[in-house]
Design a protein around this motif. Structure first.
Motif, PDB file in Angstrom:
ATOM      1  N   LEU A  67       0.856  -1.216   0.060  1.00  0.00           N
ATOM      2  CA  LEU A  67       0.059   0.228   0.279  1.00  0.00           C
ATOM      3  C   LEU A  67       1.034   1.449  -0.109  1.00  0.00           C
ATOM      4  O   LEU A  67       0.642   2.296  -0.829  1.00  0.00           O
ATOM      5  N   GLU A  68       1.897   1.352   0.889  1.00  0.00           N
ATOM      6  CA  GLU A  68       2.779   2.311   0.825  1.00  0.00           C
ATOM      7  C   GLU A  68       3.579   2.438  -0.334  1.00  0.00           C
ATOM      8  O   GLU A  68       3.688   3.621  -1.055  1.00  0.00           O
ATOM      9  N   THR A  71       1.295   3.796  -3.123  1.00  0.00           N
ATOM     10  CA  THR A  71       0.805   5.376  -2.847  1.00  0.00           C
ATOM     11  C   THR A  71       2.434   6.319  -3.192  1.00  0.00           C
ATOM     12  O   THR A  71       2.083   7.199  -3.841  1.00  0.00           O
ATOM     13  N   SER A  75       2.063   8.809  -6.442  1.00  0.00           N
ATOM     14  CA  SER A  75       2.501  10.360  -6.086  1.00  0.00           C
ATOM     15  C   SER A  75       3.417  10.758  -7.119  1.00  0.00           C
ATOM     16  O   SER A  75       3.336  11.843  -7.684  1.00  0.00           O
ATOM     17  N   ILE A  78       2.500  11.344 -10.455  1.00  0.00           N
ATOM     18  CA  ILE A  78       1.667  12.670 -10.648  1.00  0.00           C
ATOM     19  C   ILE A  78       2.647  13.990 -10.828  1.00  0.00           C
ATOM     20  O   ILE A  78       2.235  14.913 -11.569  1.00  0.00           O
TER      21      ILE A  78
ATOM     22  N   LEU B  38       1.420  16.812  -1.264  1.00  0.00           N
ATOM     23  CA  LEU B  38       1.262  15.446  -1.713  1.00  0.00           C
ATOM     24  C   LEU B  38       1.779  14.429  -0.948  1.00  0.00           C
ATOM     25  O   LEU B  38       1.241  13.330  -0.495  1.00  0.00           O
ATOM     26  N   PHE B  45      -2.663   8.655   4.179  1.00  0.00           N
ATOM     27  CA  PHE B  45      -3.769   7.795   3.275  1.00  0.00           C
ATOM     28  C   PHE B  45      -3.301   6.367   3.656  1.00  0.00           C
ATOM     29  O   PHE B  45      -3.927   5.571   4.048  1.00  0.00           O
ATOM     30  N   VAL B  46      -2.003   6.111   3.524  1.00  0.00           N
ATOM     31  CA  VAL B  46      -1.499   4.850   4.071  1.00  0.00           C
ATOM     32  C   VAL B  46      -1.604   4.451   5.370  1.00  0.00           C
ATOM     33  O   VAL B  46      -1.936   3.475   5.599  1.00  0.00           O
TER      34      VAL B  46
END
Lengths: 122, 149
Positions: A67-68, A71, A75, A78, B38, B45-46
């Motif tokens: 998950l990390e 992410t 990011s 982007i 960001l 979020f994590v």
């Protein structure tokens, strides 16, 4: 993750970052060169995304927090888009500096992604 | 893409009709704030999706910090004395947060066993959370709005 590919990716991002910072502080507006450097960084990130999706299926299993990891990856994907968008709207030398800042941030994030990939949960 | 002459008036405003507060190198400050916003949003979020029950206080704080970074980024971009005040409050809050949480995490690590963006003065983020509010407050002090909106 593939260590040699990740190492090369960090190196490219650092070089792109330093190039854009140098161009920006020399007073250059965003150009094909600086935006192109960010485009290369973005393409390598897309390659890394594909590699990360495929890797577990071919025996390169991550042990870390995915998950990390994702992410960070999303990011990072982007950042060049946001920096390039900024550079197209704001045609000043500072946009070139911002392109460089984004590339350096991505270098740190990719390095961190490698750490996350190999660090066991717990 | 965009016609350059068309955007020229907004790109080079007169002091009276400045559309955004930040110009010149200050835009780099805004961009770095954006990156930190960001980063903080991603981390919270994590933490919240992955392991909120482990440390609700630390992770709520992470989310709060992320929101404040976003507010600060927006407030730095927008013009007007209202947004100027918002920028002061948001960046002042960050300064206070990184100092208080930084000190607490050093002197009483038990209190924050789980990292927040401000733990150990933002060590996990190359101390950018410590340096950025100083630059931000300095910038705001140097660039007061010419007159009340």
């Amino acid at each position: 993750m593939i260590v040699w590919f990740t190492t090369a990716q960090v190196a490219v991002a650092v070089l792109a970052g330093l190039l854009c910072l140098a161009l920006g502080f020399a007073g250059r507006k965003p150009s094909d060169l600086s935006l192109g450097a960010l485009a290369v960084v973005e393409l390598l990130l897309i390659a890394q995304l594909i590699a990360a999706i495929v890797a577990p299926a071919v025996g390169n299993e991550p042990v870390g927090n995915m998950l990390e990891f994702y992410t960070y990856l999303v990011s990072a994907l982007i950042l060049p888009l946001a920096a390039a968008f900024w550079a197209l709207i704001d045609r000043t030398r500072w946009s070139t500096v911002i392109l460089g800042t984004a590339a350096l941030a991505i270098a740190v994030m990719v390095y961190r992604m490698q750490e996350i990939w190999v660090t066991p949960l717990g | 893409m965009m016609n350059n002459t068309e955007t020229a008036p907004t790109a080079h405003p007169t002091p009276e009709a400045q559309p955004t507060r930040i110009s010149g190198i200050g835009r780099v400050l805004v961009a770095v704030y954006g990156v930190l916003a960001l980063a903080a949003t991603g981390r919270s979020f994590v933490q919240i999706v992955g392991k909120f029950s482990e440390a609700p206080l630390a992770y709520t704080l992470s989310a709060l910090a992320a929101v404040v970074y976003i507010v600060a980024t927006v407030a730095l971009i927008r013009s007007g004395s209202g947004w100027y005040r918002v920028a002061w409050i948001a960046i002042g809050f960050e300064m206070l947060g990184v100092l208080v949480i930084g000190l607490l995490s050093v002197f009483d690590p038990q209190l924050f066993p789980h990292d927040t963006v401000w733990s150990y003065f933002g060590r996990g983020y190359l101390f950018i959370p410590l340096v950025l509010p100083i630059l931000g407050l300095w910038w705001l002090a140097r660039h007061r709005p010419a007159r009340a909106a």
